[in-house]
Design a protein around this motif. Structure first.
Motif, mmCIF file in Angstrom:
data_model
loop_
_atom_site.group_PDB
_atom_site.id
_atom_site.type_symbol
_atom_site.label_atom_id
_atom_site.label_comp_id
_atom_site.label_asym_id
_atom_site.label_seq_id
_atom_site.Cartn_x
_atom_site.Cartn_y
_atom_site.Cartn_z
ATOM 1 N N LEU A 30 0.849 -1.194 0.000
ATOM 2 C CA LEU A 30 0.000 0.000 0.000
ATOM 3 C C LEU A 30 0.883 1.242 0.000
ATOM 4 O O LEU A 30 1.745 1.403 0.865
ATOM 5 C CB LEU A 30 -0.909 0.024 1.232
ATOM 6 N N THR A 32 0.415 5.111 0.479
ATOM 7 C CA THR A 32 -0.662 5.952 0.997
ATOM 8 C C THR A 32 -0.120 7.273 1.521
ATOM 9 O O THR A 32 1.095 7.469 1.674
ATOM 10 C CB THR A 32 -1.428 5.217 2.109
ATOM 11 N N ASN A 538 -5.087 7.735 2.781
ATOM 12 C CA ASN A 538 -5.157 7.126 4.108
ATOM 13 C C ASN A 538 -6.497 7.486 4.768
ATOM 14 O O ASN A 538 -6.653 8.553 5.344
ATOM 15 C CB ASN A 538 -3.985 7.619 4.961
ATOM 16 N N ILE A 542 -9.831 1.839 4.102
ATOM 17 C CA ILE A 542 -8.767 0.964 3.637
ATOM 18 C C ILE A 542 -8.174 0.150 4.786
ATOM 19 O O ILE A 542 -7.171 -0.541 4.605
ATOM 20 C CB ILE A 542 -7.642 1.763 2.939
ATOM 21 N N GLY A 543 -8.790 0.214 5.961
ATOM 22 C CA GLY A 543 -8.235 -0.425 7.159
ATOM 23 C C GLY A 543 -7.954 -1.902 6.990
ATOM 24 O O GLY A 543 -6.876 -2.383 7.368
ATOM 25 N N TYR A 545 -7.469 -3.709 4.265
ATOM 26 C CA TYR A 545 -6.350 -3.948 3.355
ATOM 27 C C TYR A 545 -5.031 -3.521 4.000
ATOM 28 O O TYR A 545 -4.007 -4.199 3.881
ATOM 29 C CB TYR A 545 -6.556 -3.185 2.046
ATOM 30 N N LYS A 546 -5.072 -2.417 4.709
ATOM 31 C CA LYS A 546 -3.867 -1.878 5.334
ATOM 32 C C LYS A 546 -3.274 -2.862 6.339
ATOM 33 O O LYS A 546 -2.052 -2.985 6.464
ATOM 34 C CB LYS A 546 -4.208 -0.549 6.011
ATOM 35 N N GLN A 547 -4.125 -3.569 7.056
ATOM 36 C CA GLN A 547 -3.648 -4.542 8.048
ATOM 37 C C GLN A 547 -2.908 -5.701 7.382
ATOM 38 O O GLN A 547 -2.005 -6.284 7.988
ATOM 39 C CB GLN A 547 -4.827 -5.073 8.862
ATOM 40 N N VAL A 551 3.073 -1.234 4.170
ATOM 41 C CA VAL A 551 2.624 0.139 3.975
ATOM 42 C C VAL A 551 3.808 1.071 3.726
ATOM 43 O O VAL A 551 4.793 1.067 4.489
ATOM 44 C CB VAL A 551 1.815 0.638 5.182
ATOM 45 N N ALA A 553 4.112 4.921 3.688
ATOM 46 C CA ALA A 553 3.367 6.135 4.015
ATOM 47 C C ALA A 553 4.198 7.349 3.636
ATOM 48 O O ALA A 553 5.291 7.564 4.181
ATOM 49 C CB ALA A 553 3.034 6.155 5.507
#
Length: 578
Positions: A30, A32, A538, A542-543, A545-547, A551, A553
């Motif tokens: 990800l 983000t 962010n 998207i939580g 998928y983010k887990q 990532v 950032a």
């Protein structure tokens, strides 16, 4: 078939004295940030740019004097590709750096070999020349660009029009309708077609030669009426006296025909060069006087063209080259005209000498009237004999070339039949049915039933997806199409399956429920052994998928950092040549 997986991206700008390095994991990733101007899309594009894909980067990035390095793997084999400008650097497993001066040509061929991308496309100017297209054509189905792909599929990269009508070939190869063997046969067809083209050119020259002979020496009716045995007997009678003169005359006929043929060709090239010079002059005047700024948007296709000073200078350089061609071609035509006049003068002299020999066959003034009439018919006999000889020679050559053309046509038809046998009709229909089944299934999962699937028969019907359903629903229909294509590619195993990069799937402001459903759909649908890189703002949706994802950032410093320049710049010297 193994997959292509991005491992690491290292970038540096000598202009900004800034650099950075980003790592990627084999499964979910990800990119983000908290707003849309943080550089998510640019970071994703730099992966493709480094490998030669040339996505749409803004002019700001082009001014940063960027160099980059991508580490990636295909199966257990590790590769590195570096780029600075249009110079490409490649290091294969356990190998040294290889340098390529441009993306097209040898680099594209090597990259196609690495990725098992066997598709070939005909050169725009010379259609009998087949080329390995640049990496952009390989990455097309694996990259969903935020600005281009959601409004038009198979359009993730600009400048694809360098090949005419490429869509059908590229789509069918990616999705398995065209196998690598298809292009092996296509190369044979291209080679034989080139031979046919050369033979047809020879036939045209021969036709011109025949016309020249008819124009300079009209055929003697009596000579034409002779049988082959009579013709040979009469030829033998005068062979000793005129053999040398006849050979000279035939050679002059050939030279005159070749001169006229070449002049026609050069005149055509000269006309084109003059036209090109005039058009380039207009382009430069337009770019200087009618365009504000350093960019120009095409009113037809929307492509952004560079109108900077270097680009305008390149227009002048092209015009100079065209002017040089005009001068060169004019000089060649002038030399041909002189050669033509000289050949005609030699022909006149030779014919005069033949006339002297002709007089030997005329009747004396004291001959009887009947004998005089009979002998006077011999006056133009030698001219007719020479004409007949030339025509027999060129006719035999024409028959040989015509037979070659017929044989090539038969060969090409047989090769086309062999291509059709590579994918039987029943198998093609099964592939069409499987694609439609997957597309319909994905449409249902994404709640995009408003998209009309009735005109869709295969992956080639992508243009028929647009204009049905609302904006948000239509976007989900396009996403369903992309995933159905990727499933077909993964099943076909025609090529290395690349990492998939999707830039901002929340198009047309999907409702929160649908956006979460889209992300879950992507996680469930992407092949289990494939890498997925998403670009998304962010936000809480998207939580899930983010887990599951690695990532990256981005913050207000965006992509590059001054503090990391010294750390990473030394990695980008490649073969120490730059």
């Amino acid at each position: 078939m193994p997959n292509l997986v991005f491992k690491r991206l290292t970038i540096a700008s000598d202009t900004l004295k800034s650099a950075n390095q980003y790592n990627f994991k084999p499964r979910f990733n990800l990119i983000t940030g908290n707003d849309n101007s943080i550089g998510k899309s640019t970071l994703a594009k730099l992966l493709f740019w480094t490998l030669g894909g040339d996505p749409s980067l803004d002019f700001t990035w082009q001014s940063f004097d960027v160099r980059a390095l991508v580490d990636f793997s295909i199966g257990n084999a590790a590769y590195q590709v570096g780029r600075y400008g249009n110079t490409m650097f490649l290091r294969r497993p356990d190998g040294d750096w290889e340098r390529f001066q441009k993306i097209t040509g040898e680099y594209s061929e090597v990259f196609a070999e690495i990725t098992k991308f066997s598709a070939l496309l005909p050169n725009r100017k010379e259609t009998t020349t087949l080329e390995s297209p640049p990496p952009a054509y390989y990455f097309l189905p694996f990259y969903v660009d935020q600005q281009r792909s959601w409004s038009q599929t198979w359009n993730s990269f600009p400048n694809l029009a360098q090949y005419a009508r490429w869509q059908k070939t590229i789509i069918q190869y990616h999705t398995g309708y065209l196998r690598p063997e298809f292009f092996s046969i296509e190369e044979k067809i291209a080679q034989s077609t080139l031979e046919k083209k050369n033979a047809e050119s020879e036939v045209k020259k021969i036709e011109t030669a025949i016309e020249v002979v008819k124009a300079y020496i009209p055929t003697n009716e009596k000579t034409v009426a002779l049988t082959n045995s009579e013709f040979d007997e009469l030829s033998a009678e005068v062979c000793i006296e005129i053999s040398k003169l006849q050979a000279t005359q035939e050679e002059l006929f050939r030279m005159i025909a070749e001169i006229q043929t070449e002049r026609i060709y050069l005149q055509g090239q000269l006309d084109l060069a003059k036209l090109a010079s005039a058009e380039l002059e207009k382009d430069y005047t337009f770019s200087v006087e009618c365009v504000a700024g350093e960019t120009l948007i095409c009113p037809l296709c929307g492509t952004i063209h560079d109108n900077s000073s270097p680009n305008r200078a390149s227009i002048l350089a092209d015009k100079d080259e065209a002017d040089n061609q005009v001068e060169t071609l004019s000089a060649k035509i002038s030399r041909l005209d002189k050669k033509y006049i000289q050949s005609q003068e030699r022909l006149t002299t030779t014919r005069s000498e033949i006339g002297v020999i002709n007089s030997k066959y005329k009747q004396d003034e004291t001959s009887s009237e009947g004998e005089a009439e009979s002998k006077s018919e011999m006056h133009s006999f030698l001219d007719g004999l020479a004409s007949r000889s030339v025509q027999k020679h060129v006719q035999r050559t024409m028959e040989t070339k015509t037979a070659l053309i017929r044989n090539i046509n038969r060969t090409n038809r047989a090769l086309r039949d062999d291509q059709k046998k590579l994918l039987p009709k029943e198998e093609r229909e099964e592939m069409d049915a499987a694609f439609k089944e997957n597309l319909a299934k994905y449409i249902n999962v994404l709640k995009a039933q408003g998209v009309n699937l009735s005109p869709i028969e295969s992956s080639l019907d992508y243009k028929k997806l647009y204009g049905s359903g609302g904006a948000a629903e239509s976007t989900r229909g396009i996403l369903a199409y992309y995933m159905a294509v990727l499933h077909q590619i993964h099943t076909a195993k025609n090529e290395v399956f690349s990492a998939v990069i999707i830039d901002t799937p929340n198009q047309q402001e999907q409702a929160d429920f649908n956006y979460e459903k889209i992300l879950q759909f992507l996680m469930n649908t992407i092949p289990s052994d494939a890498q997925l890189i998403l670009c998304a703002m962010n936000r809480k949706e998207i939580g899930a998928y983010k887990q599951s994802a690695y990532v990256i950032a981005l913050d207000d410093d965006k992509i590059l950092s001054r503090t990391k320049y010294n750390e990473f710049r030394t990695m980008l010297n490649f073969d120490d040549s730059i």
